[in-house]
Design a protein around this motif. Structure first.
Motif, PDB file in Angstrom:
ATOM      1  N   SER A  13       8.803 -29.755  14.059  1.00 46.57           N
ATOM      2  CA  SER A  13       7.703 -28.817  13.912  1.00 46.57           C
ATOM      3  C   SER A  13       8.039 -27.854  12.772  1.00 46.57           C
ATOM      4  N   TRP A  14       7.063 -27.020  12.448  1.00 44.78           N
ATOM      5  CA  TRP A  14       7.305 -25.940  11.499  1.00 44.78           C
ATOM      6  C   TRP A  14       8.309 -24.985  12.151  1.00 44.78           C
TER       7      TRP A  14
ATOM      8  N   ARG B  48      10.109 -21.974  13.929  1.00 48.66           N
ATOM      9  CA  ARG B  48       9.613 -20.920  14.807  1.00 48.66           C
ATOM     10  C   ARG B  48      10.645 -19.808  14.875  1.00 48.66           C
TER      11      ARG B  48
ATOM     12  N   GLN C 286      13.830 -25.009  14.992  1.00 51.02           N
ATOM     13  CA  GLN C 286      12.815 -26.046  14.924  1.00 51.02           C
ATOM     14  C   GLN C 286      12.917 -26.905  16.170  1.00 51.02           C
TER      15      GLN C 286
ATOM     16  N   LEU D 292       9.289 -32.936  17.605  1.00 46.80           N
ATOM     17  CA  LEU D 292       7.997 -33.231  18.205  1.00 46.80           C
ATOM     18  C   LEU D 292       8.053 -34.428  19.149  1.00 46.80           C
TER      19      LEU D 292
ATOM     20  N   PRO E 116       6.468 -30.093  23.097  1.00 49.43           N
ATOM     21  CA  PRO E 116       5.351 -30.544  22.274  1.00 49.43           C
ATOM     22  C   PRO E 116       4.489 -31.563  23.002  1.00 49.43           C
TER      23      PRO E 116
ATOM     24  N   ARG F 221       2.113 -37.198  20.218  1.00 50.10           N
ATOM     25  CA  ARG F 221       1.206 -37.481  19.107  1.00 50.10           C
ATOM     26  C   ARG F 221       0.127 -38.458  19.567  1.00 50.10           C
TER      27      ARG F 221
END
Length: 175
Positions: free
Chosen positions: A19-20, A22, A31, A34, A75, A78
């Motif tokens: 992820s971006w 945090r 990070q 995901l 997360p 997807r």
């Protein structure tokens, strides 16, 4: 991509997609993967991950179990948007209903069907697994799942919206 997803699904290996960065409560950055939710420290100045976040016991506390701390952020899997036909039924009943998959992930499937099902109902679903996930064309799968959300359509043509978590699946071999 298909092999990475299959490795995570079947073998538990993770190729880490992050992820971006945090910011934690202590001001440091991290990070989260995901795919597996592993947390790694992140150095904002060099814009690089440095090391995996290790869970340490607080001083003065006695820990009886050496369990890893659950991640603070988990997360969502997807999703792959699709428009595929599927057949579904309450587990072990003989009557199959027709439906259409809207999206699928490693943990569940969202589909529209003519017949609504109650939340927590165990279901069986048969559909063609997308090549992006299985790596093969024409790979039909039988999934065992549990309805986690059910919503009636606004009109009769729409059908019911059903979300099912995938509990188990097996590929069906065609002869």
């Amino acid at each position: 991509m298909p092999q990475k997803l299959m490795d995570v699904l079947m073998l538990g290996r993770c190729s880490h997609e992050f992820s971006w960065p945090r910011r934690a409560a202590d001001g440091h950055y991290y990070q989260v993967c995901l795919l597996c939710a592993a947390e790694y420290k992140y150095d904002w100045a060099t814009m690089r991950r440095t090391e995996r976040v290790q869970v340490a016991a607080e001083p003065g506390t006695v820990r009886r179990r050496t369990r890893e701390k659950k991640p603070t952020w988990v997360p969502r899997a997807r999703r792959l948007k699709l428009d595929l036909p599927l057949r579904y039924r309450v587990k072990n009943l003989s009557l199959w209903s027709e439906g259409s998959i809207e999206n699928i992930s490693q943990s569940g499937v969202l589909f529209r069907g003519a017949n609504a099902l109650p939340v927590n109902a165990l279901v069986e679903m048969v559909f063609e697994m997308p090549e992006e996930i299985s790596g093969q064309k024409n790979s039909n799968v039988l999934c065992q799942g549990r309805i986690i959300r059910s919503r009636e359509g606004k009109n009769t043509d729409e059908g019911s919206g059903l979300a099912a978590s995938i509990l188990d699946y097996k590929f069906l071999h065609q002869s």
